[in-house]
Write a protein that holds these residues in place. Structure first.
Motif, PDB file in Angstrom:
ATOM      1  N   GLN A   1       0.982  -1.204  -0.095  1.00  8.82           N
ATOM      2  CA  GLN A   1       0.124  -0.022  -0.037  1.00  8.82           C
ATOM      3  C   GLN A   1       0.886   1.197   0.134  1.00  8.82           C
ATOM      4  OE1 GLN A   1      -2.839  -0.338   3.252  1.00  8.82           O
ATOM      5  NE2 GLN A   1      -3.315  -2.284   2.994  1.00  8.82           N
ATOM      6  N   THR A   2       0.696   2.206  -0.756  1.00  6.98           N
ATOM      7  CA  THR A   2       1.215   3.408  -0.762  1.00  6.98           C
ATOM      8  C   THR A   2       0.394   4.464  -1.243  1.00  6.98           C
ATOM      9  OG1 THR A   2       3.470   4.164  -1.468  1.00  6.98           O
ATOM     10  CG2 THR A   2       2.170   2.919  -3.162  1.00  6.98           C
ATOM     11  N   ARG A   3       1.121   5.698  -1.473  1.00  5.42           N
ATOM     12  CA  ARG A   3       0.354   6.659  -2.218  1.00  5.42           C
ATOM     13  C   ARG A   3       1.126   7.420  -3.471  1.00  5.42           C
ATOM     14  NH1 ARG A   3      -0.681   7.020   3.177  1.00  5.42           N
ATOM     15  NH2 ARG A   3      -2.826   7.573   3.854  1.00  5.42           N
ATOM     16  N   VAL A   4       0.372   7.652  -4.437  1.00  2.00           N
ATOM     17  CA  VAL A   4       1.148   8.104  -5.711  1.00  2.00           C
ATOM     18  C   VAL A   4       0.718   9.479  -5.995  1.00  2.00           C
ATOM     19  CG1 VAL A   4       1.535   5.731  -6.518  1.00  2.00           C
ATOM     20  CG2 VAL A   4      -0.539   6.896  -7.088  1.00  2.00           C
ATOM     21  N   LYS A   5       1.346  10.064  -6.899  1.00  2.72           N
ATOM     22  CA  LYS A   5       0.920  11.482  -7.230  1.00  2.72           C
ATOM     23  C   LYS A   5       0.401  11.441  -8.659  1.00  2.72           C
ATOM     24  CE  LYS A   5       3.104  15.374  -5.927  1.00  2.72           C
ATOM     25  NZ  LYS A   5       4.224  16.677  -5.682  1.00  2.72           N
ATOM     26  N   MET A   6      -0.527  12.207  -8.785  1.00  3.03           N
ATOM     27  CA  MET A   6      -1.133  12.038 -10.159  1.00  3.03           C
ATOM     28  C   MET A   6      -1.393  13.334 -10.739  1.00  3.03           C
ATOM     29  SD  MET A   6      -3.936   8.681  -9.981  1.00  3.03           S
ATOM     30  CE  MET A   6      -4.271   8.776 -11.540  1.00  3.03           C
ATOM     31  N   GLY A   7      -1.257  13.663 -11.963  1.00  2.00           N
ATOM     32  CA  GLY A   7      -1.518  15.090 -12.268  1.00  2.00           C
ATOM     33  C   GLY A   7      -2.859  15.170 -13.150  1.00  2.00           C
ATOM     34  N   GLN A   8      -3.455  14.057 -13.513  1.00  3.13           N
ATOM     35  CA  GLN A   8      -4.785  14.014 -14.248  1.00  3.13           C
ATOM     36  C   GLN A   8      -5.375  12.787 -14.244  1.00  3.13           C
ATOM     37  OE1 GLN A   8      -4.371  14.789 -18.531  1.00  3.13           O
ATOM     38  NE2 GLN A   8      -2.145  14.400 -18.012  1.00  3.13           N
TER      39      GLN A   8
END
Length: 155
Positions: free
Chosen positions: A118-125
């Motif tokens: 489990q993690t968190r990611v960054k998404m631009g769109q």
């Protein structure tokens, strides 16, 4: 003086001397560094990232489960979980198709480890997110579209 106190003083003196030698630059302790695939992390497209990971022939599998919300309110922190029922899973990667750099994360799994991250990611769109699992020298994946209402990669 009791024996345990002597041992503690010896250990403290030894650590103090070690610290002085390191600070003086006379000793350079090895720094643990995670291995990483620079070419894969620098990839600008899904195909480039898959090729750099050696996963150009990845097949979709129901044994790879990608769990994430359908809509991410903030693209800067999108929780993502990946689990695999495939025996002998060695690696898990998360790829975000429309990010400036497609490969968001890779996890190397020691033998016998449960394939569940489990993690968190960054998404631009809004984009398709792929979970890629390497098991038995083959690659398997799952895909999910995540809609982003507030961008995280410069948005």
């Amino acid at each position: 003086m009791n024996q345990s106190r002597r041992e503690a003083l010896k250990a403290g003196a030894g650590m103090g001397l070690f610290g002085v030698l390191v600070a003086a630059g006379l000793l350079k302790p090895e720094v643990a560094r995670a291995e990483w695939n620079k070419v894969a992390f620098d990839a600008k497209s899904l195909d480039e990232a898959l090729k750099a990971l050696g996963a150009s022939d990845a097949a979709e599998s129901g044994d790879v489960v990608l769990t994430a919300a359908d809509i991410a309110e903030n693209g800067a922190v999108v929780p993502v979980a990946v689990s695999s029922k495939l025996p002998g899973a060695q690696q898990i990667a998360i790829l975000v198709e429309k990010n400036p750099n497609t490969l968001a994360a890779t996890f190397t799994l020691p033998e016998g480890t449960m394939a569940d991250i489990q993690t968190r990611v960054k998404m631009g769109q809004t984009s398709n997110v792929f979970a890629l699992v390497k098991a038995g020298d083959k690659f398997y994946m799952a895909k999910k579209e995540i809609k982003v209402t507030l961008g995280g990669c410069g948005g």
